[in-house]
Scaffold this motif. Structure first.
Motif, PDB file in Angstrom:
ATOM      1  N   ILE A  68      62.746  31.927  35.302  1.00 63.47           N
ATOM      2  CA  ILE A  68      61.364  31.563  34.967  1.00 63.47           C
ATOM      3  C   ILE A  68      60.423  31.946  36.102  1.00 63.47           C
ATOM      4  CG2 ILE A  68      59.819  29.577  34.640  1.00 63.47           C
ATOM      5  CD1 ILE A  68      62.097  28.289  32.998  1.00 63.47           C
ATOM      6  N   ILE A  69      60.813  31.666  37.335  1.00 64.70           N
ATOM      7  CA  ILE A  69      59.977  32.001  38.489  1.00 64.70           C
ATOM      8  C   ILE A  69      59.785  33.513  38.585  1.00 64.70           C
ATOM      9  CG2 ILE A  69      59.879  31.971  41.022  1.00 64.70           C
ATOM     10  CD1 ILE A  69      59.257  29.268  39.725  1.00 64.70           C
ATOM     11  N   ARG A  70      60.846  34.282  38.392  1.00 58.96           N
ATOM     12  CA  ARG A  70      60.729  35.745  38.471  1.00 58.96           C
ATOM     13  C   ARG A  70      59.823  36.294  37.378  1.00 58.96           C
ATOM     14  NH1 ARG A  70      66.583  38.190  40.323  1.00 58.96           N
ATOM     15  NH2 ARG A  70      66.523  37.282  42.398  1.00 58.96           N
ATOM     16  N   ARG A  71      59.951  35.773  36.172  1.00 59.41           N
ATOM     17  CA  ARG A  71      59.076  36.240  35.091  1.00 59.41           C
ATOM     18  C   ARG A  71      57.628  35.918  35.383  1.00 59.41           C
ATOM     19  NH1 ARG A  71      62.478  34.873  29.588  1.00 59.41           N
ATOM     20  NH2 ARG A  71      64.042  36.497  29.888  1.00 59.41           N
ATOM     21  N   GLN A  72      57.392  34.743  35.955  1.00 58.80           N
ATOM     22  CA  GLN A  72      56.028  34.361  36.306  1.00 58.80           C
ATOM     23  C   GLN A  72      55.484  35.303  37.384  1.00 58.80           C
ATOM     24  OE1 GLN A  72      55.726  30.388  37.818  1.00 58.80           O
ATOM     25  NE2 GLN A  72      53.508  30.407  37.886  1.00 58.80           N
ATOM     26  N   ARG A  73      56.289  35.624  38.369  1.00 52.85           N
ATOM     27  CA  ARG A  73      55.857  36.558  39.416  1.00 52.85           C
ATOM     28  C   ARG A  73      55.598  37.941  38.830  1.00 52.85           C
ATOM     29  NH1 ARG A  73      60.150  34.966  44.140  1.00 52.85           N
ATOM     30  NH2 ARG A  73      59.226  32.958  44.671  1.00 52.85           N
ATOM     31  N   GLU A  74      56.447  38.368  37.896  1.00 49.68           N
ATOM     32  CA  GLU A  74      56.237  39.669  37.263  1.00 49.68           C
ATOM     33  C   GLU A  74      54.898  39.699  36.523  1.00 49.68           C
ATOM     34  OE1 GLU A  74      59.462  40.802  34.707  1.00 49.68           O
ATOM     35  OE2 GLU A  74      60.939  40.630  36.322  1.00 49.68           O
ATOM     36  N   ARG A  75      54.590  38.635  35.779  1.00 47.62           N
ATOM     37  CA  ARG A  75      53.305  38.582  35.079  1.00 47.62           C
ATOM     38  C   ARG A  75      52.146  38.624  36.057  1.00 47.62           C
ATOM     39  NH1 ARG A  75      54.088  33.532  32.505  1.00 47.62           N
ATOM     40  NH2 ARG A  75      56.300  33.762  32.270  1.00 47.62           N
ATOM     41  N   GLU A  76      52.260  37.868  37.151  1.00 47.62           N
ATOM     42  CA  GLU A  76      51.193  37.866  38.156  1.00 47.62           C
ATOM     43  C   GLU A  76      51.041  39.242  38.785  1.00 47.62           C
ATOM     44  OE1 GLU A  76      52.385  34.795  40.829  1.00 47.62           O
ATOM     45  OE2 GLU A  76      51.796  33.185  39.475  1.00 47.62           O
ATOM     46  N   ASN A  77      52.148  39.891  39.090  1.00 48.31           N
ATOM     47  CA  ASN A  77      52.084  41.228  39.673  1.00 48.31           C
ATOM     48  C   ASN A  77      51.469  42.222  38.694  1.00 48.31           C
ATOM     49  OD1 ASN A  77      53.192  40.404  42.088  1.00 48.31           O
ATOM     50  ND2 ASN A  77      55.284  40.920  41.509  1.00 48.31           N
ATOM     51  N   GLU A  78      51.804  42.100  37.409  1.00 44.97           N
ATOM     52  CA  GLU A  78      51.201  42.984  36.410  1.00 44.97           C
ATOM     53  C   GLU A  78      49.698  42.770  36.336  1.00 44.97           C
ATOM     54  OE1 GLU A  78      53.249  42.330  32.743  1.00 44.97           O
ATOM     55  OE2 GLU A  78      55.106  43.246  33.479  1.00 44.97           O
ATOM     56  N   GLU A  79      49.250  41.526  36.415  1.00 46.55           N
ATOM     57  CA  GLU A  79      47.817  41.241  36.421  1.00 46.55           C
ATOM     58  C   GLU A  79      47.145  41.882  37.633  1.00 46.55           C
ATOM     59  OE1 GLU A  79      47.212  37.039  36.284  1.00 46.55           O
ATOM     60  OE2 GLU A  79      48.055  36.836  34.267  1.00 46.55           O
ATOM     61  N   ARG A  80      47.785  41.764  38.786  1.00 43.68           N
ATOM     62  CA  ARG A  80      47.230  42.372  40.003  1.00 43.68           C
ATOM     63  C   ARG A  80      47.148  43.885  39.869  1.00 43.68           C
ATOM     64  NH1 ARG A  80      51.351  39.070  43.256  1.00 43.68           N
ATOM     65  NH2 ARG A  80      50.398  37.042  43.193  1.00 43.68           N
ATOM     66  N   ILE A  81      48.227  44.479  39.362  1.00 45.17           N
ATOM     67  CA  ILE A  81      48.251  45.934  39.203  1.00 45.17           C
ATOM     68  C   ILE A  81      47.145  46.379  38.253  1.00 45.17           C
ATOM     69  CG2 ILE A  81      49.604  47.831  38.215  1.00 45.17           C
ATOM     70  CD1 ILE A  81      52.112  46.400  39.337  1.00 45.17           C
ATOM     71  N   GLU A  82      46.994  45.667  37.139  1.00 44.54           N
ATOM     72  CA  GLU A  82      45.953  46.007  36.184  1.00 44.54           C
ATOM     73  C   GLU A  82      44.566  45.905  36.821  1.00 44.54           C
ATOM     74  OE1 GLU A  82      46.424  43.557  32.730  1.00 44.54           O
ATOM     75  OE2 GLU A  82      48.374  44.427  32.240  1.00 44.54           O
ATOM     76  N   ALA A  83      44.334  44.839  37.589  1.00 40.40           N
ATOM     77  CA  ALA A  83      43.030  44.658  38.231  1.00 40.40           C
ATOM     78  C   ALA A  83      42.763  45.781  39.232  1.00 40.40           C
ATOM     79  CB  ALA A  83      42.964  43.305  38.925  1.00 40.40           C
ATOM     80  N   LEU A  84      43.757  46.087  40.044  1.00 39.10           N
ATOM     81  CA  LEU A  84      43.571  47.153  41.028  1.00 39.10           C
ATOM     82  C   LEU A  84      43.417  48.512  40.344  1.00 39.10           C
ATOM     83  CD1 LEU A  84      46.147  46.045  43.740  1.00 39.10           C
ATOM     84  CD2 LEU A  84      43.658  45.931  43.872  1.00 39.10           C
ATOM     85  N   GLN A  85      44.189  48.754  39.290  1.00 40.90           N
ATOM     86  CA  GLN A  85      44.084  50.022  38.570  1.00 40.90           C
ATOM     87  C   GLN A  85      42.716  50.151  37.917  1.00 40.90           C
ATOM     88  OE1 GLN A  85      46.454  52.413  38.756  1.00 40.90           O
ATOM     89  NE2 GLN A  85      44.903  53.700  37.797  1.00 40.90           N
ATOM     90  N   LYS A  86      42.224  49.057  37.372  1.00 40.21           N
ATOM     91  CA  LYS A  86      40.896  49.075  36.756  1.00 40.21           C
ATOM     92  C   LYS A  86      39.842  49.429  37.797  1.00 40.21           C
ATOM     93  CE  LYS A  86      37.712  46.224  34.088  1.00 40.21           C
ATOM     94  NZ  LYS A  86      37.484  44.915  33.487  1.00 40.21           N
ATOM     95  N   MET A  87      39.956  48.846  38.978  1.00 43.08           N
ATOM     96  CA  MET A  87      38.981  49.140  40.033  1.00 43.08           C
ATOM     97  C   MET A  87      39.068  50.607  40.456  1.00 43.08           C
ATOM     98  SD  MET A  87      39.075  45.735  42.367  1.00 43.08           S
ATOM     99  CE  MET A  87      37.705  46.282  43.350  1.00 43.08           C
ATOM    100  N   VAL A  88      40.295  51.111  40.604  1.00 41.99           N
ATOM    101  CA  VAL A  88      40.456  52.513  41.001  1.00 41.99           C
ATOM    102  C   VAL A  88      39.903  53.426  39.916  1.00 41.99           C
ATOM    103  CG1 VAL A  88      42.186  54.308  41.413  1.00 41.99           C
ATOM    104  CG2 VAL A  88      42.395  52.113  42.557  1.00 41.99           C
ATOM    105  N   ASP A  89      40.198  53.135  38.652  1.00 42.81           N
ATOM    106  CA  ASP A  89      39.700  53.961  37.547  1.00 42.81           C
ATOM    107  C   ASP A  89      38.179  53.947  37.485  1.00 42.81           C
ATOM    108  OD1 ASP A  89      42.280  54.586  36.866  1.00 42.81           O
ATOM    109  OD2 ASP A  89      42.406  53.122  35.215  1.00 42.81           O
ATOM    110  N   GLU A  90      37.594  52.773  37.651  1.00 46.79           N
ATOM    111  CA  GLU A  90      36.137  52.681  37.643  1.00 46.79           C
ATOM    112  C   GLU A  90      35.531  53.433  38.813  1.00 46.79           C
ATOM    113  OE1 GLU A  90      35.174  48.545  37.425  1.00 46.79           O
ATOM    114  OE2 GLU A  90      35.695  48.405  35.294  1.00 46.79           O
ATOM    115  N   TYR A  91      36.169  53.373  39.951  1.00 44.66           N
ATOM    116  CA  TYR A  91      35.677  54.105  41.119  1.00 44.66           C
ATOM    117  C   TYR A  91      35.752  55.605  40.870  1.00 44.66           C
ATOM    118  CZ  TYR A  91      35.532  56.126  45.777  1.00 44.66           C
ATOM    119  OH  TYR A  91      35.224  56.896  46.856  1.00 44.66           O
TER     120      TYR A  91
END
Length: 174
Positions: A68-91
């Motif tokens: 459960i902890i690993r899945r939660q970390r994976e979801r959080e990491n995916e959210e971070r990646i999406e946010a950073l990717q969105k910023m890079v794409d917008e830039y």
């Protein structure tokens, strides 16, 4: 003498009867002892089975908790990646700037790299406040100075609100 012989025979019968009684009691005690030993062995096996079951249950619960902890970390990491990717794409999708702004592109690039470094540091520590900050950063299309602006406009027109958000601690961002 005849009375003596009779007494001896009666004594022998009595002794045989006592010996027979003693043997039957001894056999009964032997059977009781065997039954108690069998019962103790069964109880011992039952205790071992219960201990093994408890240990197995604890191991399974621990494994489930880790999953459960690993899945939660994976979801959080995916959210971070999406946010950073969105910023890079917008830039990257920001329209070409004028020549005067091209001179500032190295400063802008440096500022963006610093910004991404700050976001990375925030993303590496998974707290609820940091997650909220990442959500706000990923949805920067919000209001700045009362106007709706996108990330590109915010960077070109007024970098300070964006960097101000990033420099604040997670408690100040709320």
């Amino acid at each position: 003498m005849h009375i003596n012989g009779l007494n001896n025979r009666q004594g022998e019968r009595y002794n045989r009867m006592k010996a027979s009684q003693w043997e039957s009691e001894r056999g009964a005690l032997h059977q009781q002892n065997w039954a108690l030993a069998l019962k103790a062995e069964i109880e011992h096996k039952t205790v071992i089975i219960l201990i093994i079951s408890l240990v197995t249950l604890l191991v399974l619960a621990g494994a489930l908790w880790i999953i459960i902890i690993r899945r939660q970390r994976e979801r959080e990491n995916e959210e971070r990646i999406e946010a950073l990717q969105k910023m890079v794409d917008e830039y990257r999708s920001a329209p070409a700037t004028r020549e005067s702004e091209i001179a500032d592109s190295s400063a802008l690039r440096s500022a963006m790299l610093k910004q991404l470094g700050i976001i990375k540091m925030v993303a590496e520590t998974p707290t609820e406040q940091n997650r909220e900050m990442l959500r706000k950063i990923s949805s920067i299309d919000g209001k700045i100075d009362g106007e709706l602006v996108g990330l590109g406009k915010c960077i070109r027109n007024d970098r300070q609100p964006l960097f101000g958000i990033l420099r604040k601690t997670p408690r100040q961002v709320r």
